[in-house]
Design an enzyme around this catalytic site. Structure first.
Site, PDB file in Angstrom:
ATOM      1  N   ASP A  16       0.823  -1.212   0.000  1.00  0.00           N
ATOM      2  CA  ASP A  16       0.000   0.000   0.000  1.00  0.00           C
ATOM      3  C   ASP A  16       0.858   1.263   0.000  1.00  0.00           C
ATOM      4  OD1 ASP A  16       0.832  -0.703   2.542  1.00  0.00           O
ATOM      5  OD2 ASP A  16      -1.170  -0.781   3.421  1.00  0.00           O
ATOM      6  N   GLU A 201      12.381   2.415  15.044  1.00  0.00           N
ATOM      7  CA  GLU A 201      12.237   3.232  13.834  1.00  0.00           C
ATOM      8  C   GLU A 201      12.217   4.704  14.229  1.00  0.00           C
ATOM      9  OE1 GLU A 201       9.351   3.362   9.874  1.00  0.00           O
ATOM     10  OE2 GLU A 201       8.608   2.452  11.724  1.00  0.00           O
TER      11      GLU A 201
END
Length: 336
Positions: A16, A201
């Site tokens: 996506d 992250e």
């Protein structure tokens, strides 16, 4: 240079986040959607990262633009099929595509369970047309909250015999701390699904440790925060938890200041199970061979290190040992 005797593998690619520009234009015209441009080159700067460095906040409109065209289940099928076709074009032998059914269906009011079914249908159909092996990972998007993630988890479990091999917990860590998803990961394991977690992250090493110890992560997406904590890197090495490294994305989103300061070479030297992947290639405007070029030319990796990265990708894949042996054999025999 890539090694033709080793399967080329991408374990961390968001389908996506990888929508062709022409497909965006086609879907917009089909459904009467307004885009900021009416041709590919005009759309490119709106949908892809053009600057050398960009922060996450300024890039969110690019993700929103791709999400805008995910208007129905046919669009979800088309995007999935084209991701697999693109993998073939890149020379990839095995790919794991991940997606958030909540994200894909949000603007169109689509049911996450049906979005997952549509993706799995396209995956099944594409297997007969494209010479690439693939599996699917369902993302639990932290920022939607535990209840919405439970819906995504149930979609993953319901489709575990239709291509879904694991789950991923993704999104900005501070918006959904890992401790909120311990039960989700336990339920996934009990259902026989593999677990990969985006961790380190946007947060530090503690996020990586929590993903391993409390969530049972078998792989870590990005793991940048681990670089400053030797104990966390030791844990990754001891348990052979694979790192899904995405160098270009890490630089573009300012997780690291530059390729020269990326921890990947240091991780390799410490014996960590590092792999090379593309993340959101539609937004980053890259492909997998590009990433291997980056680690060689901008990080200074040598032939042996490049070979090790390719091997790590195969060894870290969510495959049965029989499937892994088949993947190796296909390269040895010169087929795919």
């Amino acid at each position: 240079m890539l090694y033709p005797d080793i399967p080329l593998v991408d374990l961390h690619r968001h389908l996506d986040g990888s929508v062709r520009l022409q497909t965006m234009l086609d879907l917009a015209r089909q459904h009467g959607l307004e885009l900021p441009a009416s041709d590919v080159e005009g759309l490119r700067p709106h949908a892809q990262i053009m600057e050398s460095v960009i922060d996450l906040k300024s890039c969110l409109p690019k993700f929103a633009l791709m999400q805008k065209v995910m208007v129905d289940y046919d669009a979800c099928r088309r995007i999935t099929s084209e991701n697999l076709e693109d993998a073939v074009r890149e020379g990839i032998d095995y790919i794991e595509l991940r997606f958030s059914p909540q994200f894909m269906g949000e603007l169109g009011g689509l049911d996450p369970m049906q979005v997952t079914s549509a993706v799995c249908e396209a995956w099944q159909e594409a297997r007969s047309r494209f010479p690439v092996k693939a599996k699917l990972i369902v993302i639990l998007s932290r920022h939607y909250g535990p209840e919405a993630c439970q819906v995504e988890l149930e979609a993953a479990i319901a489709h575990r015999d239709r291509g879904v091999v694991g789950i991923d917990l993704a999104g900005v860590e501070d918006m959904g701390p890992g401790h909120l998803f311990v039960r989700h990961c336990r339920q996934a394991r009990e259902a026989g699904l593999h677990i990969t977690i985006h961790a380190g992250e946007w947060s530090g090493a503690a996020s990586v440790r929590q993903a391993i110890v409390e969530l049972g992560a078998e792989r870590i997406g990005h793991a940048i925060g681990a670089k400053d904590d030797p104990a966390t890197m030791d844990l990754l090495q001891e348990r052979q938890i694979a790192i899904e490294s995405c160098p270009t994305s890490n630089v573009q989103f300012s997780m690291v200041p530059s390729f020269a300061e990326h921890p990947l070479p240091m991780w390799l030297d410490r014996g960590l199970l590092v792999t090379i992947n593309t993340d959101d290639p539609g937004i980053s405007a890259i492909d997998l061979p590009h990433e291997y070029h980056v680690v060689r030319e901008k990080m200074g990796l040598n032939d042996a290190q490049i070979r090790k990265l390719q091997e790590n990708g195969v060894n870290a894949a969510f495959l049965t040992e029989e499937e892994r042996a088949t993947l190796w054999a296909a390269k040895t025999e010169g087929g795919a």
